[in-house]
Design an enzyme around this catalytic site. Structure first.
Site, PDB file in Angstrom:
ATOM      1  N   GLN A 177       0.787  -1.303   0.451  1.00  0.00           N
ATOM      2  CA  GLN A 177       0.031   0.003  -0.042  1.00  0.00           C
ATOM      3  C   GLN A 177       0.743   1.282   0.390  1.00  0.00           C
ATOM      4  O   GLN A 177       0.407   2.201  -0.170  1.00  0.00           O
ATOM      5  CB  GLN A 177      -0.356  -0.112   1.060  1.00  0.00           C
ATOM      6  CG  GLN A 177      -2.141  -0.995   1.155  1.00  0.00           C
ATOM      7  CD  GLN A 177      -3.204  -0.643   0.162  1.00  0.00           C
ATOM      8  OE1 GLN A 177      -2.859   0.497  -0.688  1.00  0.00           O
ATOM      9  NE2 GLN A 177      -4.089  -1.443  -0.521  1.00  0.00           N
ATOM     10  N   SER A 194       2.711  -5.315  -4.829  1.00  0.00           N
ATOM     11  CA  SER A 194       2.317  -5.504  -5.931  1.00  0.00           C
ATOM     12  C   SER A 194       2.395  -4.242  -6.827  1.00  0.00           C
ATOM     13  O   SER A 194       1.984  -3.076  -6.759  1.00  0.00           O
ATOM     14  CB  SER A 194       1.095  -5.902  -5.815  1.00  0.00           C
ATOM     15  OG  SER A 194       0.933  -6.478  -5.997  1.00  0.00           O
ATOM     16  N   ALA A 195       2.634  -4.446  -8.387  1.00  0.00           N
ATOM     17  CA  ALA A 195       2.972  -3.149  -9.246  1.00  0.00           C
ATOM     18  C   ALA A 195       1.245  -2.630  -9.301  1.00  0.00           C
ATOM     19  O   ALA A 195       0.862  -1.528  -9.270  1.00  0.00           O
ATOM     20  CB  ALA A 195       2.983  -3.723 -10.460  1.00  0.00           C
ATOM     21  N   HIS A 196      -0.563  -3.526  -9.039  1.00  0.00           N
ATOM     22  CA  HIS A 196      -1.184  -2.665  -9.070  1.00  0.00           C
ATOM     23  C   HIS A 196      -1.829  -2.225  -7.762  1.00  0.00           C
ATOM     24  O   HIS A 196      -3.088  -1.483  -8.417  1.00  0.00           O
ATOM     25  CB  HIS A 196      -2.469  -3.559  -9.614  1.00  0.00           C
ATOM     26  CG  HIS A 196      -3.048  -4.417  -7.918  1.00  0.00           C
ATOM     27  ND1 HIS A 196      -2.124  -5.852  -7.229  1.00  0.00           N
ATOM     28  CD2 HIS A 196      -3.656  -4.931  -7.896  1.00  0.00           C
ATOM     29  CE1 HIS A 196      -2.654  -6.193  -6.356  1.00  0.00           C
ATOM     30  NE2 HIS A 196      -3.585  -6.033  -6.184  1.00  0.00           N
ATOM     31  N   CYS A 320     -21.427  -7.852   6.477  1.00  0.00           N
ATOM     32  CA  CYS A 320     -22.466  -7.768   5.727  1.00  0.00           C
ATOM     33  C   CYS A 320     -22.013  -7.917   4.360  1.00  0.00           C
ATOM     34  O   CYS A 320     -22.780  -7.893   4.090  1.00  0.00           O
ATOM     35  CB  CYS A 320     -23.022  -6.030   6.275  1.00  0.00           C
ATOM     36  SG  CYS A 320     -23.129  -6.285   7.989  1.00  0.00           S
TER      37      CYS A 320
END
Length: 462
Positions: A177, A194-196, A320
Site C-alpha cells: 500500500q 504489488s504493482a497494481h 454484512c
C-alpha cells in the site's frame, strides 16, 4: 463515475500503459538468450530491475519480480523461514497483516511451526516495544506491514526493524500500500509489494531480499529470477510496473499533499453530516489517500450497493458484505465498529468536486438504509422506566439488527438496569461493545446462552 477503491487496485497509470504497449514490440523474446532479440529483452529487464530497486532502496541484485504481490509475500516468508530453520520455527506477525501473510502463517503453524500474533491498539498500530518483546531466541522471521490496507494506519517499521536487528531476527515488510508514496524507512531485511497498488499492471509483484539474509527458495529449482520466482518473466508487464513506479514517485509529494487535504475533509465532514459514525485508523500517521469509517445501524452490503447506484465505487470490511458473515480481521483486532463500514481510497487525480458530491450524497444514502432497517433516531433519549432488565432475542438475525434492537430498548430499562442481547452473529462481539462506547453505555461482557449463540450484557448508565 468516481472510483474510490484505489487501495484494492489503482487505475492503470498513463506511463504504465505507454511502457506496456512499447515493450510488447521490444520485449517479447527470452531474456536468457544470447541472440539479438534476447539481448534486447535482457536490457529491458535489467533496466526495469534497476528502476524498481532504486525506488525500493535496495541493490538490483537483491530484487526479483514475481507473478503477484501475494506470491512475493509467500515466497519471502517460506524462503526466510527455511533459510533460518536451524535458529527455530518461530514466526511473529501483527494482528492486522494482509491476508497473504496470515494465510502463510496458518500454513506454517499447520506444519508444526509456531506463530505469535502481536495485537494492535484502537488506531490499528502495533506498539514497537510489544512487538520487540514477542521476539525470542527461536524466532526465525518477523512480518510487519508498512501501512494497513483497510484503515491506512502506518506502522512503526523503523522502530520494529531496530528491535529485530537487536534480536538478530530478519523483518519482512509488506509495502504494497505504501511503496508508491515513498520508500520504507528502517533496516528491513525483506520487502514485498504489488504493482497494481501503485498504478502498474496486475500480475507483477516484487520481492527484495537484502544481502546477508539467510534465504532458501522453496519449490523446484529454477534458473530465472535467482531461483526465487520460477517461470518465464512477463517482461512487458514488468517494464510497465517499473516505469509506473518511477512515475508515481515523481508525483508523490504533490499528490499526497493534495489527497491528504481531500481525505481530511472526509474525516471531518462525515461525522458532522451523518450521526453515529466512527472514523477509524490513526488520524495523523496514515496513508494520504485512504479513510475508513463505520456507520451504526447500517447494513454494509446495502450501503455499498446504494453508493454504487449514486456512482461511487467504495469498499468495506463489514461482515454484512462478506459471505462468511465474519467481520474484517483488521476491524476485529482494532476493536472498532464493523457494521456499515466504508473504505474510501482516492486514486491519483481525484477531483475535489467528486469528494464534495460524495459528501452530499452520503447522508441521504445512510438515512435511507437506516429507515428501511427500522433503526432508532440518533441520540434518542427515553425516560428511565420499566423493568430492571430486558432480554432481546436476535438469534438468526445478522448485523446490524442485533445493535438496532438493543438501541430500541435501552431506554426501557432504568439507569443501572441491563439489556441482554442474544445473538449468533460474530459481528455482535465487535459491534455491541463499540455501540456502548459510542453511546455512553457500559458493556458488561458476554456469556454462553442456553438458547444458543452468545448473551451480550449491556448496563444503562446514561
Amino acid at each position: 463515475m468516481p472510483y474510490f477503491d484505489a487501495a484494492s487496485a489503482a487505475p492503470l497509470h498513463p506511463v504504465a500503459r505507454q511502457a506496456l504497449l512499447a515493450s510488447l514490440d521490444e520485449g517479447w523474446a527470452d531474456p536468457a538468450r544470447l541472440y539479438r532479440e534476447g539481448r534486447r529483452a535482457r536490457l529491458l529487464l535489467d533496466a526495469a530491475r534497476e528502476a524498481a530497486a532504486e525506488a525500493v532502496g535496495c541493490r538490483p541484485d537483491e530484487l526479483v519480480f514475481t507473478p503477484s504481490g501475494t506470491r512475493a509475500v509467500h515466497a519471502g516468508i517460506s524462503g526466510a523461514l527455511a533459510g533460518r530453520r536451524r535458529v527455530g520455527s518461530g514466526l511473529v506477525v501483527s494482528a492486522v497483516e494482509h491476508s497473504s501473510v496470515l494465510h502463510a502463517a496458518e500454513r506454517h503453524a499447520a506444519a508444526g511451526g509456531s506463530v505469535t500474533e502481536v495485537p494492535v491498539g484502537r488506531s490499528g498500530a502495533v506498539d514497537a516495544a510489544v512487538f520487540g518483546g514477542a521476539l525470542t531466541p527461536g524466532t526465525a522471521l518477523a512480518c510487519l506491514q508498512s501501512a494497513n490496507h483497510e484503515v491506512g494506519t502506518e506502522q512503526p517499521v523503523a522502530e520494529v526493524a531496530e528491535a529485530c536487528r537487536a534480536a538478530g531476527v530478519p523483518l519482512l515488510v509488506d509495502a504494497a500500500q505504501s511503496l508508491g508514496w515513498g520508500p520504507v524507512e528502517g533496516g528491513w531485511s525483506l520487502l514485498a509489494a504489488s504493482a497494481h497498488k501503485w498504478g502498474g499492471p496486475a500480475g507483477v509483484g516484487l520481492l527484495a531480499v537484502r544481502k546477508g539474509v539467510r534465504f532458501a527458495p522453496q519449490g523446484p529449482a529454477d534458473e530465472r529470477e535467482s531461483g526465487r520466482a520460477p517461470g518465464f518473466e512477463n517482461l512487458p508487464a514488468i517494464v510497465a510496473a517499473a516505469a509506473s513506479l518511477r512515475a508515481v514517485r515523481a508525483e508523490a509529494a504533490a499528490e499526497a499533499a493534495r489527497l491528504r487535504g481531500l481525505v481530511d475533509r472526509i474525516r471531518v465532514r462525515v461525522p458532522e453530516l451523518v450521526p453515529d459514525v466512527e472514523v477509524v485508523g490513526d488520524p495523523v500517521a496514515r496513508l494520504p489517500h485512504l479513510v475508513t469509517f463505520s456507520c451504526l445501524y447500517v447494513d454494509g452490503e446495502t450501503l455499498l450497493h446504494e453508493l454504487d447506484r449514486e456512482g461511487f465505487s467504495v469498499s468495506s470490511g463489514s461482515s454484512c458484505t462478506s459471505s462468511t458473515l465474519t467481520p474484517s480481521h483488521v476491524l476485529r483486532a482494532m476493536g472498532v465498529l464493523s457494521e456499515g463500514n466504508v473504505r474510501v481510497s482516492l486514486p491519483a487525480g481525484t477531483a475535489a468536486e467528486d469528494v464534495d458530491r460524495f459528501l452530499d450524497v452520503l447522508p441521504g444514502v445512510v438515512a435511507g438504509v437506516r429507515e428501511r432497517l427500522g433503526a432508532p433516531a440518533a441520540a434518542a433519549a427515553v425516560p428511565a422506566a420499566g423493568a430492571g432488565s430486558l432480554v432481546v432475542d436476535a438469534l438468526g438475525r445478522r448485523c446490524p439488527i442485533p445493535v438496532i434492537e438493543l438501541a430500541k430498548v435501552i431506554g426501557d430499562v432504568p439507569v443501572g438496569g441491563t439489556v441482554t442481547v442474544l445473538s449468533d452473529d460474530e459481528a455482535a462481539r465487535l459491534d455491541i461493545p463499540a455501540w456502548c462506547e459510542m453511546r455512553g453505555q457500559e458493556y458488561v461482557g458476554e456469556e454462553p446462552s442456553e438458547r444458543g449463540g452468545v448473551a451480550y450484557v449491556v448496563r444503562r448508565v446514561a
